[in-house]
Motif scaffolding. Structure first.
Motif, short mmCIF file in Angstrom:
data_model
loop_
_atom_site.label_atom_id
_atom_site.label_comp_id
_atom_site.label_asym_id
_atom_site.label_seq_id
_atom_site.Cartn_x
_atom_site.Cartn_y
_atom_site.Cartn_z
N LEU A 203 40.34 28.77 44.84
CA LEU A 203 41.39 29.02 43.85
C LEU A 203 42.77 29.15 44.49
CD1 LEU A 203 42.40 29.55 41.03
CD2 LEU A 203 41.67 31.93 41.26
N ILE A 204 42.87 29.82 45.61
CA ILE A 204 44.17 30.03 46.23
C ILE A 204 44.88 28.70 46.50
CG2 ILE A 204 43.30 30.12 48.62
CD1 ILE A 204 45.36 32.33 49.15
N SER A 205 44.13 27.70 46.93
CA SER A 205 44.71 26.39 47.21
C SER A 205 45.22 25.73 45.95
CB SER A 205 43.68 25.49 47.89
OG SER A 205 43.19 26.07 49.08
N ALA A 206 44.45 25.83 44.88
CA ALA A 206 44.85 25.21 43.62
C ALA A 206 46.07 25.91 43.02
CB ALA A 206 43.68 25.24 42.64
N LEU A 207 46.14 27.23 43.17
CA LEU A 207 47.31 27.95 42.66
C LEU A 207 48.58 27.54 43.40
CD1 LEU A 207 45.78 31.52 42.24
CD2 LEU A 207 46.52 29.99 40.41
N VAL A 208 48.47 27.32 44.70
CA VAL A 208 49.62 26.85 45.47
C VAL A 208 50.09 25.50 44.95
CG1 VAL A 208 50.36 26.03 47.74
CG2 VAL A 208 49.09 28.17 47.54
N LEU A 209 49.15 24.67 44.50
CA LEU A 209 49.49 23.35 43.97
C LEU A 209 50.07 23.41 42.56
CD1 LEU A 209 46.39 21.32 45.23
CD2 LEU A 209 48.70 21.31 46.19
N GLY A 210 49.91 24.54 41.89
CA GLY A 210 50.56 24.70 40.59
C GLY A 210 49.66 24.68 39.37
N VAL A 211 48.33 24.84 39.55
CA VAL A 211 47.48 24.91 38.35
C VAL A 211 47.85 26.16 37.55
CG1 VAL A 211 45.59 23.68 39.49
CG2 VAL A 211 45.59 26.19 39.45
N ASP A 212 47.59 26.11 36.25
CA ASP A 212 47.96 27.22 35.36
C ASP A 212 47.01 28.40 35.47
OD1 ASP A 212 50.24 26.05 33.90
OD2 ASP A 212 48.76 24.61 33.22
N GLY A 213 45.76 28.10 35.73
CA GLY A 213 44.75 29.15 35.75
C GLY A 213 43.43 28.58 36.22
N ALA A 214 42.35 29.30 35.90
CA ALA A 214 41.06 28.88 36.43
C ALA A 214 39.93 29.32 35.51
CB ALA A 214 40.86 29.48 37.81
N VAL A 215 38.93 28.46 35.39
CA VAL A 215 37.70 28.79 34.66
C VAL A 215 36.59 28.92 35.69
CG1 VAL A 215 36.06 28.05 32.91
CG2 VAL A 215 38.47 27.41 32.69
N GLY A 216 35.91 30.07 35.70
CA GLY A 216 34.88 30.23 36.71
C GLY A 216 33.85 31.29 36.37
N SER A 217 32.69 31.16 37.00
CA SER A 217 31.58 32.09 36.79
C SER A 217 31.86 33.44 37.42
CB SER A 217 30.30 31.51 37.39
OG SER A 217 30.10 30.18 37.02
N THR A 218 32.43 33.44 38.64
CA THR A 218 32.58 34.69 39.37
C THR A 218 33.68 35.58 38.79
OG1 THR A 218 34.14 33.81 41.04
CG2 THR A 218 31.78 33.57 41.49
#
Length: 313
Positions: A203-218
């Motif tokens: 997730l940290i990598s994707a946030l740096v790239l600018g994604v809005d958020g995340a869907v995940g099990s954990t």
């Protein structure tokens, strides 16, 4: 609809079963309360974590309706996964989602007779859109499960104006360059697509790239780790952010290790949920739960990495 945007953590919820494999709708209320207590405001229901493709259409309808009814406005957003192995069932669930009042829908493409080109995928999603034109629609991109290995940036470009309700992608792929490209793209009205990342351990990598958020099990059972990580990123404290992501990676590594030792990823995720204080039952056949000895070893290894000291905020 163009202004609809989900940010932050979205918990991919579990389907509670009893030991006979029957759905226990009454446990959904406790799941909502748990998520509200840990500060998670959005849910993604009946996806892979929810064993959606192991459910009948009627079960999926019942679960969807119970989430809306039990939630009663406590959580901000309910995204209902409606994807099936065929278009007609997907359209049926999409229409049902409109009837019960969910906030948005998502759909994987069929996995057996699957789209083989971007154009095929765009046409499939256009037909899903037709069944629920008033609901924001997300493509659920999870190539390890669907084997649909198409370029998502090309999909967004070709879907622009053709799939009017398309708001974005649940991007469950580790292809970060393509994720980065998707983040930059706009729909026909000039709104950036809503990209929600689906690989918790990255997730940290994707946030740096600018994604809005995340869907995940954990995000169900260790939301605190990711909340602290995102807060640290917001204040420019990358050392702390990296420490929290490493905690996620260690936990996921353990989970995947035990998933290959006779259980399954979902069975280990459900076990993690019970360790965190919420019983969501066993997985449904053909997935199997871990044996008692493995459960004890698993918990011990979680204790050794400090999980129970830092999984909550």
């Amino acid at each position: 609809m163009a202004e609809f945007r989900v940010t932050g953590l979205v918990a991919a919820t579990f389907t509670p079963f009893d030991d006979n494999g029957d759905v226990v709708l009454s446990k959904i209320e406790a799941h909502i309360k748990y998520l509200k207590d840990v500060g998670v405001k959005h849910v993604f229901v009946n996806g892979a974590t929810g064993e959606g493709l192991s459910l009948t259409l009627e079960e999926r309808k019942d679960i969807a309706a119970e989430w809306v009814k039990a939630n009663n406005g406590r959580l901000d957003t309910i995204i209902m996964h409606v994807g099936c192995a065929n278009l007609r069932d997907t359209q049926t669930l999409a229409k049902h989602a409109v009837e019960i009042g969910v906030d948005a829908i998502a759909a994987i493409p069929p996995q057996f007779f699957r789209p083989t080109t971007v154009d095929h995928l765009v046409e499939y999603m256009r037909r899903v859109c037709e069944a629920a034109p008033t609901l924001p629609l997300y493509l659920y991109h999870v190539p390890p499960l669907t084997c649909v290995e198409l370029n998502m940036a090309d999909f967004l470009r070709k879907a622009r104006g053709v799939v009017p309700s398309l708001r974005g992608i649940k991007f469950s792929s580790q292809d970060l360059p393509i994720a980065s490209e998707c983040v930059q793209l706009e729909d026909a009205k000039g709104h950036k697509y809503n990209i929600l990342f689906g690989c918790d351990q990255q997730l940290i990598s994707a946030l740096v790239l600018g994604v809005d958020g995340a869907v995940g099990s954990t995000y169900n059972f260790m939301a605190g780790v990711y909340q602290r990580m995102m807060e640290a990123m917001d204040r420019g404290d990358m050392d702390t952010a990296r420490k929290e992501q490493y905690r996620s990676q260690r936990t996921c590594k353990l989970l995947f290790n035990y998933a290959t030792q006779g259980g399954s990823t979902v069975s280990c995720l459900k076990l993690m949920m019970s360790f965190a204080g919420l019983d969501v039952g066993p997985p449904r056949c053909p997935m199997r739960a871990l044996g008692a000895d493995d459960v004890a070893k698993y918990r011990k290894e979680l204790e050794e990495i400090g999980f129970f000291q830092w999984y909550r905020k």
